[in-house]
Every structure is written in C-alpha cells, then in structure tokens.
Design a protein around this motif. Structure first.
Motif, PDB file in Angstrom:
ATOM      1  N   THR A  18      -5.068   6.281   0.232  1.00 45.66           N
ATOM      2  CA  THR A  18      -5.075   5.075   1.060  1.00 45.66           C
ATOM      3  C   THR A  18      -6.190   4.125   0.650  1.00 45.66           C
TER       4      THR A  18
ATOM      5  N   THR B  40       0.836  -1.201   0.000  1.00 46.03           N
ATOM      6  CA  THR B  40       0.000   0.000   0.000  1.00 46.03           C
ATOM      7  C   THR B  40       0.871   1.252   0.000  1.00 46.03           C
TER       8      THR B  40
ATOM      9  N   LYS C  80       1.160   4.028  -3.037  1.00 46.18           N
ATOM     10  CA  LYS C  80       0.925   5.449  -2.779  1.00 46.18           C
ATOM     11  C   LYS C  80       2.126   6.276  -3.238  1.00 46.18           C
TER      12      LYS C  80
END
Length: 90
Positions: A72, A61, A65
């Motif tokens: 998120t 994650t 990003k």
C-alpha cells in the motif's frame, strides 16, 4: 503532512520524457521488473493506466498492487507522484 522523497520531487519537477518505470516514486527494481513483465516498461505507460482509471488514486493503487504486488505504501507513493505530475504538466 507527509514528506516526499527526493525521487518523488525529481520526477514531478520535470517533463516525463522517456523515463523508465523505476523513475516513479515507490517503484524500485523489483516492482519495476514485475511491471516490465506486464508491459509497463516506461513511466509514461504507467501514466497511461493512471489516466485510463480517470486519475482515481484509489483505483490506481489497487491496480498497481494487483499488477506488481506493490504494498500500500509504495502504490500510494506512485499514485501521489503521478497525481502531482499531472497537476503540473496536464
């Protein structure tokens, strides 16, 4: 329990093949273009990064990003999608 999108269900319900990166849940046209610019043009290439990070959802994650500017919510959706795909097909 969170619900999943139709896009998510479609992706995890069949082999990956040569699907574009935008087939991944949480990855639309804008994020897809940013990933393609970085060389991540196919879903299987993003899966490779997920596997290189040892299927660690939190690390993936954060990577997504940083790489694409995903928020998120989108990054988590993509991570969950890949995790469920791996659970079904690996």
């Amino acid at each position: 329990m969170s619900t999943t999108s139709q896009k998510h269900r479609d992706f995890v319900g069949e082999p990956m093949g040569d699907k574009p990166v935008t087939a991944l849940s949480g990855i639309g046209e804008v994020l897809g273009n940013k990933l393609e610019e970085q060389g991540f043009d196919r879903a299987f290439v993003v899966l490779g990064q997920y596997l290189l990070l040892r299927k660690d959802g939190e690390l993936f994650t954060e990577w997504l990003k940083d790489t694409s500017g995903a928020n998120t919510r989108n990054a988590t959706s993509c991570s969950q999608c890949l995790r469920e795909w791996c659970d079904s097909f690996l």
